[in-house]
Motif scaffolding. Structure first.
Motif, mmCIF file in Angstrom:
data_model
loop_
_atom_site.group_PDB
_atom_site.id
_atom_site.type_symbol
_atom_site.label_atom_id
_atom_site.label_comp_id
_atom_site.label_asym_id
_atom_site.label_seq_id
_atom_site.Cartn_x
_atom_site.Cartn_y
_atom_site.Cartn_z
ATOM 1 N N ALA A 138 0.823 -1.211 0.000
ATOM 2 C CA ALA A 138 0.000 0.000 0.000
ATOM 3 C C ALA A 138 0.858 1.263 0.000
ATOM 4 N N GLU A 139 0.428 2.244 -0.777
ATOM 5 C CA GLU A 139 1.018 3.578 -0.688
ATOM 6 C C GLU A 139 0.215 4.374 0.334
ATOM 7 N N VAL A 140 0.861 4.749 1.412
ATOM 8 C CA VAL A 140 0.179 5.411 2.522
ATOM 9 C C VAL A 140 0.188 6.912 2.285
ATOM 10 N N GLN A 141 -1.002 7.460 2.061
ATOM 11 C CA GLN A 141 -1.157 8.878 1.768
ATOM 12 C C GLN A 141 -1.968 9.552 2.872
ATOM 13 N N PRO A 142 -1.792 10.865 3.072
ATOM 14 C CA PRO A 142 -2.594 11.558 4.090
ATOM 15 C C PRO A 142 -4.087 11.362 3.852
ATOM 16 N N LEU A 143 -4.837 11.318 4.932
ATOM 17 C CA LEU A 143 -6.274 11.146 4.845
ATOM 18 C C LEU A 143 -6.917 12.316 4.107
ATOM 19 N N PRO A 144 -8.111 12.100 3.539
ATOM 20 C CA PRO A 144 -8.819 13.206 2.884
ATOM 21 C C PRO A 144 -9.028 14.369 3.858
ATOM 22 N N ASN A 145 -8.851 15.559 3.347
ATOM 23 C CA ASN A 145 -9.077 16.791 4.121
ATOM 24 C C ASN A 145 -8.095 16.982 5.278
ATOM 25 N N VAL A 146 -6.952 16.270 5.220
ATOM 26 C CA VAL A 146 -5.911 16.468 6.231
ATOM 27 C C VAL A 146 -4.905 17.485 5.721
ATOM 28 N N ALA A 147 -4.599 18.468 6.553
ATOM 29 C CA ALA A 147 -3.628 19.485 6.170
ATOM 30 C C ALA A 147 -2.231 18.877 6.094
ATOM 31 N N SER A 148 -1.419 19.380 5.176
ATOM 32 C CA SER A 148 -0.057 18.880 5.036
ATOM 33 C C SER A 148 0.757 19.212 6.279
ATOM 34 N N ASP B 167 9.853 20.123 7.650
ATOM 35 C CA ASP B 167 11.059 20.562 8.362
ATOM 36 C C ASP B 167 10.872 20.477 9.869
ATOM 37 N N GLU B 168 9.695 20.873 10.353
ATOM 38 C CA GLU B 168 9.426 20.786 11.782
ATOM 39 C C GLU B 168 9.402 19.343 12.236
ATOM 40 N N ASP B 169 8.799 18.475 11.428
ATOM 41 C CA ASP B 169 8.732 17.065 11.774
ATOM 42 C C ASP B 169 10.131 16.460 11.806
ATOM 43 N N ARG B 170 10.929 16.794 10.818
ATOM 44 C CA ARG B 170 12.291 16.250 10.761
ATOM 45 C C ARG B 170 13.106 16.712 11.973
ATOM 46 N N ALA B 171 12.922 17.944 12.384
ATOM 47 C CA ALA B 171 13.711 18.491 13.485
ATOM 48 C C ALA B 171 13.401 17.820 14.820
ATOM 49 N N ARG B 172 12.176 17.343 14.994
ATOM 50 C CA ARG B 172 11.800 16.773 16.284
ATOM 51 C C ARG B 172 12.014 15.269 16.346
ATOM 52 N N ALA C 282 14.502 11.993 10.276
ATOM 53 C CA ALA C 282 13.845 11.658 9.009
ATOM 54 C C ALA C 282 12.343 11.869 9.151
ATOM 55 N N SER C 283 11.754 12.679 8.302
ATOM 56 C CA SER C 283 10.328 12.964 8.375
ATOM 57 C C SER C 283 9.515 11.891 7.663
ATOM 58 N N VAL C 284 8.504 11.381 8.340
ATOM 59 C CA VAL C 284 7.605 10.415 7.710
ATOM 60 C C VAL C 284 6.745 11.089 6.645
ATOM 61 N N HIS C 285 6.636 12.411 6.710
ATOM 62 C CA HIS C 285 5.774 13.126 5.775
ATOM 63 C C HIS C 285 6.481 13.472 4.474
ATOM 64 N N ALA C 286 7.793 13.257 4.428
ATOM 65 C CA ALA C 286 8.543 13.479 3.194
ATOM 66 C C ALA C 286 8.706 12.203 2.391
ATOM 67 N N THR D 16 5.733 2.743 -1.110
ATOM 68 C CA THR D 16 4.837 1.842 -0.416
ATOM 69 C C THR D 16 5.265 1.675 1.032
ATOM 70 N N TYR D 17 4.358 1.096 1.828
ATOM 71 C CA TYR D 17 4.755 0.811 3.206
ATOM 72 C C TYR D 17 5.925 -0.161 3.243
ATOM 73 N N GLY D 18 5.935 -1.119 2.324
ATOM 74 C CA GLY D 18 7.060 -2.040 2.260
ATOM 75 C C GLY D 18 8.376 -1.330 2.038
ATOM 76 N N ASP D 19 8.377 -0.322 1.171
ATOM 77 C CA ASP D 19 9.593 0.469 0.950
ATOM 78 C C ASP D 19 10.045 1.135 2.246
ATOM 79 N N TYR D 20 9.089 1.713 2.956
ATOM 80 C CA TYR D 20 9.419 2.407 4.212
ATOM 81 C C TYR D 20 9.975 1.422 5.231
ATOM 82 N N LEU D 21 9.298 0.289 5.367
ATOM 83 C CA LEU D 21 9.691 -0.702 6.357
ATOM 84 C C LEU D 21 11.085 -1.252 6.058
ATOM 85 N N LEU D 22 11.354 -1.578 4.816
ATOM 86 C CA LEU D 22 12.660 -2.121 4.466
ATOM 87 C C LEU D 22 13.766 -1.092 4.671
#
Length: 340
Positions: A287-297, A301-306, A311-315, A319-325
Motif C-alpha cells: 500500500a502507498e500510505v497517503q494523508p487522509l482526505p481533508n488532512v492538512a499537510s 522541516d518541523e517534523d524532521r527536526a523533532r 527523518a520525516s515520515v511526511h517526506a 509503499t509501506y514495504g519500501d518504508y519498512l525495508l
C-alpha cells in the motif's frame, strides 16, 4: 532511573471491549473519544477488554523462557540468516541496532505464517514467508499463533476506534490499508545485567518510534518501558490484564501529524530477565500510505527536526514495504547484505 521524570504521570487505560460490537453505541463513541485524547497527548495508552486471555499470556511467557534458556547452538539453528527474505528467526544479544548502537536484548522474529504456495512468497517478497520454530520447544508455535490471532483481532477492532476518532467510517482502514495487513511479531529477552562500571547508559532498546499503524505489547512483570511524553520521559509499567498500545509512523503520516508517533525506549533495571511481546499491526506491504482526505499537510522541516532519527515520515514517497525495508536495513545491516 536516569532521565525519567518524577512527575506523577500515568498513561490512560481504555476499555476497548465496546469495539467488538459493531452496532453504533454511546460506548463506542466514548472509546473513540478516549483514543483521540490519548493519541493527541502521548500516543501511548493501555487497553483492557482486548480479548486475549491470561492463560494464553502465561503460556506464551513460559514457552518463551524455555526457548531463551536453550543452548546457543540450538538457537543458532533457527537464526535469522536461515529465514532468508522472510526475515524470521533468532538474533543474539547485541544483534539488533537502534540509532547505530547494539540493543541489550536477544529475540525471535515472527510474523504471519505463509506457505511456499502463497503468491508473495513465490515472488520472493521480503518479510513474507514461514516462521522458524525450535524443535526443542514444541509448545511455542501453538501459543504464538494463538496469541497473534487474538492480538490481531484486537488491532482490527482498535483501528475501527481510531477511524471513528478521526470522523471516518469505522471500516475505513480495513477498506484502504488493513484488509491484508503486515503483521510482525517479536519475542524479546532482556537479560538481567549489572550497571556498567564505566557509567555508560546501556539501553535494552534505544530511543525510537515504531514504523506502522499500531503496536500492541504484552510485557512481563519486570517493567522497563519508557515513553517520551511532552512533559518528559515517563514509565509505562505492566498493568495486569492490559496491553500497551502505541501509534506508529504511518498513522502519524495519515493524519498529517494530528496523531504523532511517540519515541520510547527500554532499560531493564529489575535485576531479573525481562520478556516482552510486541505485535506490529501495519498497512498492507504494497500500500502507498497517503494523508487522509481533508488532512492538512504536515510541516516536513518541523517534523524532521523533532524526530529521533532526523527523518520525516511526511517526506517519504513509496509503499509501506519500501518504508519498512528502509528502516529494517538500519537495524540489521549485515543481514540485509546477506539476504536482500
Amino acid at each position: 532511573m536516569a532521565g525519567v521524570t518524577t512527575a506523577p504521570e500515568r498513561l490512560p487505560v481504555i476499555d476497548m471491549s465496546p469495539l467488538f460490537d459493531a452496532s453504533p453505541s454511546e460506548a463506542r463513541k466514548r472509546v473513540a473519544r478516549e483514543i483521540e485524547q490519548a493519541c493527541r497527548d502521548t500516543g501511548f495508552f493501555y487497553v483492557s477488554g482486548h480479548g486475549v486471555s491470561d492463560e494464553v499470556l502465561a503460556r506464551l511467557e513460559d514457552e518463551s523462557h524455555r526457548f531463551f534458556a536453550l543452548p546457543r547452538e540450538a538457537k543458532e539453528a533457527i537464526a535469522m540468516a536461515h529465514g532468508g527474505p522472510a526475515w524470521r528467526g533468532w538474533f543474539p544479544l547485541g544483534g539488533e541496532l537502534t540509532s547505530g548502537k547494539p540493543d541489550r536484548k536477544e529475540g525471535l522474529y515472527l510474523g504471519t505464517e505463509l506457505g511456499p504456495e502463497h503468491p508473495r512468497v513465490r515472488a520472493g517478497w521480503p518479510l513474507h514467508g514461514a516462521n522458524l520454530w525450535p524443535p526443542e520447544v514444541p509448545g511455542l508455535r501453538a501459543v504464538v499463533l494463538d496469541y497473534m490471532a487474538g492480538v490481531t483481532r484486537a488491532a482490527h477492532a482498535l483501528m475501527e476506534g481510531v477511524a471513528e476518532s478521526l470522523g471516518l467510517e469505522r471500516d475505513y482502514f480495513h477498506r484502504t490499508y488493513t484488509a491484508d495487513p503486515t503483521v510482525l511479531f517479536r519475542v524479546f529477552h532482556y537479560p538481567a545485567e549489572p550497571e556498567p562500571a564505566d557509567g555508560e547508559e546501556r539501553w535494552g532498546v534505544g530511543e525510537h518510534t515504531d514504523y506502522g499503524l499500531l503496536t500492541l505489547l504484552a510485557q512481563d512483570s519486570n517493567g522497563g518501558l519508557q515513553v517520551k511524553s511532552r512533559r518528559g520521559w515517563v514509565e509505562a509499567p505492566p498493568l495486569q490484564g492490559t496491553l500497551v498500545c502505541n501509534i506508529g509512523d504511518m498513522l502519524d503520516r495519515l493524519t498529517g501529524g494530528w496523531y504523532r508517533s511517540t519515541p520510547h525506549r527500554v532499560k531493564n533495571v529489575s535485576g531479573r530477565d525481562r520478556l516482552s511481546f510486541p505485535l506490529f499491526f501495519d498497512p498492507d506491504f504494497a500500500a502507498e500510505v497517503q494523508p487522509l482526505p481533508n488532512v492538512a499537510s504536515a510541516d516536513v522541516d518541523e517534523d524532521r527536526a523533532r524526530r529521533w532519527d532526523g527523518a520525516s515520515v511526511h517526506a517519504f514517497e513509496g509503499t509501506y514495504g519500501d518504508y519498512l525495508l528502509g528502516k529494517v536495513s538500519k537495524v540489521f545491516p549485515q543481514l540485509v547484505r546477506r539476504v536482500l
